[in-house]
Design an enzyme around this catalytic site. Sequence first.
Site, PDB file in Angstrom:
ATOM      1  N   LYS A 178      -9.776   0.096  -5.136  1.00  8.95           N
ATOM      2  CA  LYS A 178      -8.759   0.803  -5.908  1.00  8.95           C
ATOM      3  C   LYS A 178      -8.978   0.609  -7.410  1.00  8.95           C
ATOM      4  CE  LYS A 178      -5.536  -1.474  -3.827  1.00  8.95           C
ATOM      5  NZ  LYS A 178      -4.277  -2.009  -3.288  1.00  8.95           N
ATOM      6  N   THR A 211       5.558   0.283 -11.549  1.00 11.51           N
ATOM      7  CA  THR A 211       4.520   0.450 -10.528  1.00 11.51           C
ATOM      8  C   THR A 211       4.563  -0.637  -9.452  1.00 11.51           C
ATOM      9  OG1 THR A 211       2.944  -0.812 -11.878  1.00 11.51           O
ATOM     10  CG2 THR A 211       2.986   1.576 -12.187  1.00 11.51           C
ATOM     11  N   GLY A 213       4.777  -2.539  -6.212  1.00 10.59           N
ATOM     12  CA  GLY A 213       4.667  -2.149  -4.809  1.00 10.59           C
ATOM     13  C   GLY A 213       3.691  -1.032  -4.520  1.00 10.59           C
ATOM     14  N   THR A 214       2.899  -0.609  -5.508  1.00  9.25           N
ATOM     15  CA  THR A 214       1.988   0.511  -5.243  1.00  9.25           C
ATOM     16  C   THR A 214       0.927   0.164  -4.207  1.00  9.25           C
ATOM     17  OG1 THR A 214       0.726  -0.169  -7.203  1.00  9.25           O
ATOM     18  CG2 THR A 214       2.265   1.654  -7.472  1.00  9.25           C
ATOM     19  N   GLY A 215       0.395  -1.072  -4.254  1.00  7.02           N
ATOM     20  CA  GLY A 215      -0.629  -1.459  -3.286  1.00  7.02           C
ATOM     21  C   GLY A 215      -0.086  -1.517  -1.868  1.00  7.02           C
ATOM     22  N   CYS A 216       1.095  -2.104  -1.710  1.00 10.40           N
ATOM     23  CA  CYS A 216       1.746  -2.161  -0.395  1.00 10.40           C
ATOM     24  C   CYS A 216       2.009  -0.753   0.122  1.00 10.40           C
ATOM     25  CB  CYS A 216       3.072  -2.918  -0.487  1.00 10.40           C
ATOM     26  SG  CYS A 216       2.973  -4.588  -1.148  1.00 10.40           S
TER      27      CYS A 216
END
Length: 277
Positions: A178, A211, A213-216
């Site tokens: 990412k 932003t 929590g974007t990865g979760c």
Amino acid sequence: MTKPKIRVALTIAGSDSGGGAGIQADLRTFAFHCVHGTSAITCVTAQNTLGVTRVDALPAAAVIAQIQAVVEDIGIQAAKTGMLLNQEIITAVAQQVRKLEIQNLVVDPVMVSRTGAQLIDDAAVVSLRESLIPLATVVTPNKYEAQLLSGLEIHNIDDMRAAAGQIYQLGAKAVLVKGGGMAGNLRGVDVWFDGQHWETLTTMQVDTDNTHGTGCTLAAAIAAHLALGDNTLTAVRRAKEYVTTALQYALDIGNGQGPVGHFFPLLAVDGYSRGQN
């Protein structure tokens, strides 16, 4: 009467008391995609938009019991992992994935924050590399996690591709490096590799500080689409589109970094605008 075929996904992750990441973000994401969400909590955090003030790990046996309770009765079509916290929990989760033959596993290797701070100790990193990532349908490291997993420095798109190739050698079926932590025009540009095909996945950049929590959310959305029957690359593309739109409706709450707007169709109505005034 025949029961409707409801697709089910499992999240194995930590609880975020602020509601922006972890189990809470995953379950919201599953629900948005009309997938029934189930959970196995690995740790409980005290956190808000300003940061984390306390983390308590659950016993590995408790994590195992949750996974077994869900899989043996309800059954799942996909699963994702988030914060597993320590070597004991990581090893236990990997054992359950093998024992219960869990398919469509998305591993979000929550090891290093987007600012570069390592979140788990070196023993846990080794366990993640050797026992869990080889079981992954797709692994989704950020820039710093990709550096740790590949042993390479990442500064540009070629570095991202090289890191994806190295991480693929760990045994995952596909790797998504990412670009959220990258600088300039590479922010939000991701690199995909499945051992045969390379893809550079680009979406619009959203200018927001909220932003959390974007990865979760991305990993959960990938799992939801896999549960619905999408192939892995399609699942990743659709998950990225979802996260991009959710970022456009990110929540300006608290005094720090707010979360993405998981239910953005609801946030787009006049009631949301009134609630912000």
